[in-house]
Design a protein around this motif. Structure first.
Motif, PDB file in Angstrom:
ATOM      1  N   ALA A  73     -13.584 -50.771   6.127  1.00  0.00           N
ATOM      2  CA  ALA A  73     -13.557 -51.202   4.736  1.00  0.00           C
ATOM      3  C   ALA A  73     -12.196 -51.793   4.376  1.00  0.00           C
ATOM      4  CB  ALA A  73     -13.891 -50.039   3.813  1.00  0.00           C
ATOM      5  N   ALA A  74     -11.114 -51.173   4.877  1.00  0.00           N
ATOM      6  CA  ALA A  74      -9.770 -51.697   4.608  1.00  0.00           C
ATOM      7  C   ALA A  74      -9.589 -53.078   5.234  1.00  0.00           C
ATOM      8  CB  ALA A  74      -8.715 -50.722   5.127  1.00  0.00           C
ATOM      9  N   LEU A  75     -10.071 -53.244   6.462  1.00  0.00           N
ATOM     10  CA  LEU A  75      -9.973 -54.546   7.120  1.00  0.00           C
ATOM     11  C   LEU A  75     -10.805 -55.593   6.372  1.00  0.00           C
ATOM     12  CD1 LEU A  75     -10.272 -53.300  10.804  1.00  0.00           C
ATOM     13  CD2 LEU A  75      -8.259 -54.435   9.828  1.00  0.00           C
ATOM     14  N   THR A  76     -11.984 -55.195   5.926  1.00  0.00           N
ATOM     15  CA  THR A  76     -12.848 -56.114   5.184  1.00  0.00           C
ATOM     16  C   THR A  76     -12.180 -56.556   3.889  1.00  0.00           C
ATOM     17  OG1 THR A  76     -14.824 -55.089   6.131  1.00  0.00           O
ATOM     18  CG2 THR A  76     -15.122 -56.375   4.123  1.00  0.00           C
ATOM     19  N   ALA A  77     -11.585 -55.612   3.172  1.00  0.00           N
ATOM     20  CA  ALA A  77     -10.896 -55.954   1.933  1.00  0.00           C
ATOM     21  C   ALA A  77      -9.744 -56.915   2.201  1.00  0.00           C
ATOM     22  CB  ALA A  77     -10.390 -54.679   1.253  1.00  0.00           C
ATOM     23  N   ALA A  78      -9.024 -56.704   3.302  1.00  0.00           N
ATOM     24  CA  ALA A  78      -7.912 -57.591   3.640  1.00  0.00           C
ATOM     25  C   ALA A  78      -8.407 -58.991   3.979  1.00  0.00           C
ATOM     26  CB  ALA A  78      -7.113 -57.005   4.800  1.00  0.00           C
ATOM     27  N   ILE A  79      -9.534 -59.088   4.699  1.00  0.00           N
ATOM     28  CA  ILE A  79     -10.112 -60.395   5.014  1.00  0.00           C
ATOM     29  C   ILE A  79     -10.556 -61.093   3.734  1.00  0.00           C
ATOM     30  CG2 ILE A  79     -11.973 -61.593   6.232  1.00  0.00           C
ATOM     31  CD1 ILE A  79     -12.057 -59.158   8.164  1.00  0.00           C
ATOM     32  N   ALA A  80     -11.247 -60.348   2.873  1.00  0.00           N
ATOM     33  CA  ALA A  80     -11.775 -60.929   1.634  1.00  0.00           C
ATOM     34  C   ALA A  80     -10.659 -61.424   0.728  1.00  0.00           C
ATOM     35  CB  ALA A  80     -12.631 -59.898   0.906  1.00  0.00           C
ATOM     36  N   ALA A  81      -9.515 -60.744   0.732  1.00  0.00           N
ATOM     37  CA  ALA A  81      -8.406 -61.116  -0.136  1.00  0.00           C
ATOM     38  C   ALA A  81      -7.696 -62.379   0.343  1.00  0.00           C
ATOM     39  CB  ALA A  81      -7.405 -59.971  -0.225  1.00  0.00           C
ATOM     40  N   ARG A  82      -7.989 -62.811   1.555  1.00  0.00           N
ATOM     41  CA  ARG A  82      -7.363 -64.012   2.084  1.00  0.00           C
ATOM     42  C   ARG A  82      -8.392 -65.145   2.082  1.00  0.00           C
ATOM     43  NH1 ARG A  82      -4.876 -59.582   3.545  1.00  0.00           N
ATOM     44  NH2 ARG A  82      -2.631 -59.577   3.886  1.00  0.00           N
ATOM     45  N   SER A  83      -8.784 -65.609   3.246  1.00  0.00           N
ATOM     46  CA  SER A  83      -9.661 -66.782   3.290  1.00  0.00           C
ATOM     47  C   SER A  83     -11.103 -66.429   3.619  1.00  0.00           C
ATOM     48  CB  SER A  83      -9.130 -67.762   4.347  1.00  0.00           C
ATOM     49  OG  SER A  83      -9.052 -67.119   5.614  1.00  0.00           O
ATOM     50  N   GLY A  84     -11.429 -65.117   3.640  1.00  0.00           N
ATOM     51  CA  GLY A  84     -12.772 -64.728   4.043  1.00  0.00           C
ATOM     52  C   GLY A  84     -12.883 -64.710   5.563  1.00  0.00           C
ATOM     53  N   GLY A  85     -14.068 -64.362   6.062  1.00  0.00           N
ATOM     54  CA  GLY A  85     -14.255 -64.303   7.504  1.00  0.00           C
ATOM     55  C   GLY A  85     -15.424 -63.412   7.867  1.00  0.00           C
ATOM     56  N   ARG A  86     -15.273 -62.699   8.969  1.00  0.00           N
ATOM     57  CA  ARG A  86     -16.365 -61.896   9.493  1.00  0.00           C
ATOM     58  C   ARG A  86     -15.834 -60.563  10.008  1.00  0.00           C
ATOM     59  NH1 ARG A  86     -20.051 -64.922  13.730  1.00  0.00           N
ATOM     60  NH2 ARG A  86     -17.973 -65.395  14.560  1.00  0.00           N
ATOM     61  N   ILE A  87     -16.566 -59.477   9.731  1.00  0.00           N
ATOM     62  CA  ILE A  87     -16.250 -58.151  10.258  1.00  0.00           C
ATOM     63  C   ILE A  87     -17.427 -57.700  11.116  1.00  0.00           C
ATOM     64  CG2 ILE A  87     -17.154 -56.975   8.208  1.00  0.00           C
ATOM     65  CD1 ILE A  87     -14.110 -55.684  10.107  1.00  0.00           C
ATOM     66  N   VAL A  88     -17.126 -57.185  12.286  1.00  0.00           N
ATOM     67  CA  VAL A  88     -18.145 -56.715  13.217  1.00  0.00           C
ATOM     68  C   VAL A  88     -17.922 -55.222  13.452  1.00  0.00           C
ATOM     69  CG1 VAL A  88     -19.209 -57.011  15.492  1.00  0.00           C
ATOM     70  CG2 VAL A  88     -18.161 -58.984  14.334  1.00  0.00           C
ATOM     71  N   LEU A  89     -18.935 -54.418  13.151  1.00  0.00           N
ATOM     72  CA  LEU A  89     -18.850 -52.970  13.306  1.00  0.00           C
ATOM     73  C   LEU A  89     -19.560 -52.566  14.583  1.00  0.00           C
ATOM     74  CD1 LEU A  89     -19.818 -51.924   9.656  1.00  0.00           C
ATOM     75  CD2 LEU A  89     -17.560 -52.544  10.546  1.00  0.00           C
ATOM     76  N   VAL A 118     -18.415 -50.872   3.975  1.00  0.00           N
ATOM     77  CA  VAL A 118     -18.009 -52.262   4.082  1.00  0.00           C
ATOM     78  C   VAL A 118     -18.702 -53.111   3.030  1.00  0.00           C
ATOM     79  CG1 VAL A 118     -18.206 -54.292   5.564  1.00  0.00           C
ATOM     80  CG2 VAL A 118     -17.342 -52.151   6.509  1.00  0.00           C
ATOM     81  N   ALA A 119     -19.980 -52.836   2.778  1.00  0.00           N
ATOM     82  CA  ALA A 119     -20.725 -53.613   1.793  1.00  0.00           C
ATOM     83  C   ALA A 119     -20.086 -53.538   0.418  1.00  0.00           C
ATOM     84  CB  ALA A 119     -22.166 -53.122   1.728  1.00  0.00           C
ATOM     85  N   ALA A 120     -19.438 -52.421   0.125  1.00  0.00           N
ATOM     86  CA  ALA A 120     -18.843 -52.227  -1.197  1.00  0.00           C
ATOM     87  C   ALA A 120     -17.660 -53.155  -1.445  1.00  0.00           C
ATOM     88  CB  ALA A 120     -18.406 -50.775  -1.357  1.00  0.00           C
ATOM     89  N   VAL A 121     -17.070 -53.693  -0.379  1.00  0.00           N
ATOM     90  CA  VAL A 121     -15.881 -54.536  -0.552  1.00  0.00           C
ATOM     91  C   VAL A 121     -16.046 -55.943   0.027  1.00  0.00           C
ATOM     92  CG1 VAL A 121     -14.279 -52.601  -0.648  1.00  0.00           C
ATOM     93  CG2 VAL A 121     -14.847 -53.583   1.566  1.00  0.00           C
ATOM     94  N   ALA A 122     -17.149 -56.204   0.742  1.00  0.00           N
ATOM     95  CA  ALA A 122     -17.301 -57.489   1.424  1.00  0.00           C
ATOM     96  C   ALA A 122     -17.523 -58.635   0.453  1.00  0.00           C
ATOM     97  CB  ALA A 122     -18.461 -57.417   2.422  1.00  0.00           C
ATOM     98  N   GLY A 123     -18.240 -58.375  -0.646  1.00  0.00           N
ATOM     99  CA  GLY A 123     -18.524 -59.441  -1.595  1.00  0.00           C
ATOM    100  C   GLY A 123     -19.240 -60.600  -0.934  1.00  0.00           C
ATOM    101  N   ASP A 124     -18.920 -61.832  -1.376  1.00  0.00           N
ATOM    102  CA  ASP A 124     -19.550 -63.014  -0.790  1.00  0.00           C
ATOM    103  C   ASP A 124     -18.589 -63.766   0.121  1.00  0.00           C
ATOM    104  OD1 ASP A 124     -17.803 -64.006  -2.628  1.00  0.00           O
ATOM    105  OD2 ASP A 124     -19.259 -65.249  -3.707  1.00  0.00           O
ATOM    106  N   ARG A 125     -17.499 -63.096   0.527  1.00  0.00           N
ATOM    107  CA  ARG A 125     -16.477 -63.756   1.344  1.00  0.00           C
ATOM    108  C   ARG A 125     -16.437 -63.270   2.784  1.00  0.00           C
ATOM    109  NH1 ARG A 125     -12.733 -66.631  -1.036  1.00  0.00           N
ATOM    110  NH2 ARG A 125     -11.056 -66.015   0.368  1.00  0.00           N
ATOM    111  N   VAL A 126     -17.136 -62.188   3.077  1.00  0.00           N
ATOM    112  CA  VAL A 126     -17.067 -61.618   4.423  1.00  0.00           C
ATOM    113  C   VAL A 126     -18.478 -61.412   4.966  1.00  0.00           C
ATOM    114  CG1 VAL A 126     -16.225 -59.722   5.854  1.00  0.00           C
ATOM    115  CG2 VAL A 126     -14.905 -60.444   3.848  1.00  0.00           C
ATOM    116  N   GLU A 127     -18.759 -62.034   6.083  1.00  0.00           N
ATOM    117  CA  GLU A 127     -20.011 -61.816   6.801  1.00  0.00           C
ATOM    118  C   GLU A 127     -19.899 -60.499   7.563  1.00  0.00           C
ATOM    119  OE1 GLU A 127     -22.683 -63.784  10.410  1.00  0.00           O
ATOM    120  OE2 GLU A 127     -20.838 -64.760   9.732  1.00  0.00           O
TER     121      GLU A 127
END
Length: 306
Positions: free
Chosen positions: A74-90, A105-114
Motif C-alpha cells: 500500500a505504501a509503494l502504491t501510494a508513492a507511485i500514485a503520488a508521482r506519475s502513476g504506474g503498476r503494482i504487482v503483488l 492496495v485498492a484503498a490507495v491505488a485510485g485511477d493512477r495505479v494498475e
C-alpha cells in the motif's frame, strides 16, 4: 499505460501458479498481527516507499514479492500514485494474505495505479514468466523462508528490466518492546526470548526441505546474482512509551509469537512469566502497561540490473 479504476472485484489482473510455502508456517493464523504491524508502521513504510520509488521512471512497474498483508504494498502504491502513476504487482503464495493485501492496495491505488496479483511461490523457476519486467522489486523478509537463498535472490534479479533495482529487506536489529525488568519472573526476559528465537530460526531454516546455507552477507549474494551498484540503508521503527493502544496490542502480538516458537526453549519460570503477561484477564496483561514500546532496525540491501 492505462490505469485501472474499476471496483476491487474487477480491478485486479489475477495470475495463478502452483503456490506453497516452504517453512511449514501457517501464515493465515498471523494475519491479524500482521495487519496491526502494518497500521503502526504505516508512517515509516511510507518513508521507505518514497525513497525507493522517487528515482524510478514515469509509469514504473513495482513488484512486491511476498506482499503479505499489504502494508508495504500500500505504501509503494501510494508513492507511485503520488508521482506519475504506474503498476503494482503483488506476488504471494498464500491466497488469504494476497486477498487482504489487494484490499489495502485498492484503498490507495485510485485511477493512477494498475494492480496485478500473482499467486506464486517466490522460489518458482518460472516466476519471471508470470510477472512483468520490473523497475523495482521489493522483497522483505521473504528470502530467508526459501530453501536456497542465493538461488531465490537470483530469481528475483531475473524479474528486473535493465536498470531496475532489487530492494531486499533482510537483517537489521532485533525488535525490543519490554523493560529489562517487567516485574514478572526474572529480569532479562526479553534477552532470553531473543536468544531462544535465534535458536528457533536456525532450526526453522534447517528444517526446510532442500535448505542450503548462505555463509556470506547479502551484498555478496546480490553481486553473485549479477547486480551492480550494491548498497544498503537501515531505518528505525521507534514507537516509544507511553504508546497507543494499537502499539501495546502489537507488543502483545510480538510476545505471543515468541511464546509460540520459543516456549520449549525457555525455563519453567520464563514460561510462567509469559503466561501471566499474555493473560488479558489478569493483572499483568502486557497490553495494559504504559511502559511498553517498539524499537527495531531493518536493513534494505539494493542492487541494480546492468
Amino acid at each position: 499505460m492505462k490505469a485501472v479504476s474499476t471496483p476491487v472485484e474487477t480491478a485486479f489482473t489475477n495470475v495463478s501458479a502452483m503456490a506453497h510455502t516452504h517453512d511449514g508456517i501457517d501464515w493465515t493464523t498471523r494475519l491479524a498481527p500482521m495487519r496491526r504491524t502494518d497500521a503502526i508502521e504505516a508512517e515509516v513504510n511510507g518513508w521507505v516507499a518514497d525513497r525507493l520509488v522517487e528515482p524510478l521512471p514515469p509509469g514504473a512497474t513495482v513488484v512486491d514479492v511476498g506482499s503479505g498483508s499489504g502494508g508495504m504494498a500500500a505504501a509503494l502504491t501510494a508513492a507511485i500514485a503520488a508521482r506519475s502513476g504506474g503498476r503494482i504487482v503483488l506476488v504471494d503464495a498464500v491466497p488469504e494474505l494476497q486477498a487482504v493485501a489487494a484490499e489495502q492496495v485498492a484503498a490507495v491505488a485510485g485511477d493512477r495505479v494498475e494492480v496485478v496479483t500473482v499467486l506464486a511461490d517466490a522460489a518458482a523457476d518460472g516466476l519471471a514468466d508470470l510477472v512483468p519486467a520490473a523497475d523495482l522489486v521489493w522483497a522483505s523478509r521473504v528470502v530467508h523462508h526459501l530453501p536456497d537463498e542465493r538461488r531465490g535472490v537470483a530469481g528475483l534479479a531475473r524479474l528486473l528490466r535493465p536498470g531496475g533495482v532489487l530492494a531486499l529487506g533482510e537483517g537489521g536489529l532485533s525488535t525490543r518492546c519490554l523493560p529489562w525488568d517487567v516485574g514478572v519472573g526474572e529480569p532479562g526476559l526479553q534477552d532470553r526470548l531473543i536468544a531462544a528465537r535465534g535458536e528457533w530460526f536456525a532450526e526453522m531454516r534447517a528444517g526446510i526441505e532442500g535448505a542450503v546455507r548462505t555463509p556470506v552477507g547479502w551484498n555478496r549474494v546480490l553481486g553473485e546474482a549479477g547486480l551492480v551498484d550494491i548498497t544498503s540503508f537501515s531505518y528505525l521503527v521507534d514507537l516509544p512509551a507511553p504508546a497507543s493502544e494499537q502499539v501495546r496490542l502489537s507488543v502483545a502480538d510480538w510476545l505471543g509469537m515468541y511464546a509460540r516458537v520459543c516456549a520449549e526453549r525457555l525455563s519453567e519460570s520464563d514460561q510462567a512469566a509469559l503466561a501471566r503477561l499474555l493473560d488479558p484477564t489478569g493483572p499483568d496483561w502486557v497490553a495494559a502497561r504504559d511502559d511498553v514500546f517498539v524499537l527495531g532496525a531493518s536493513t534494505v540491501h539494493l542492487g541494480r540490473a546492468a
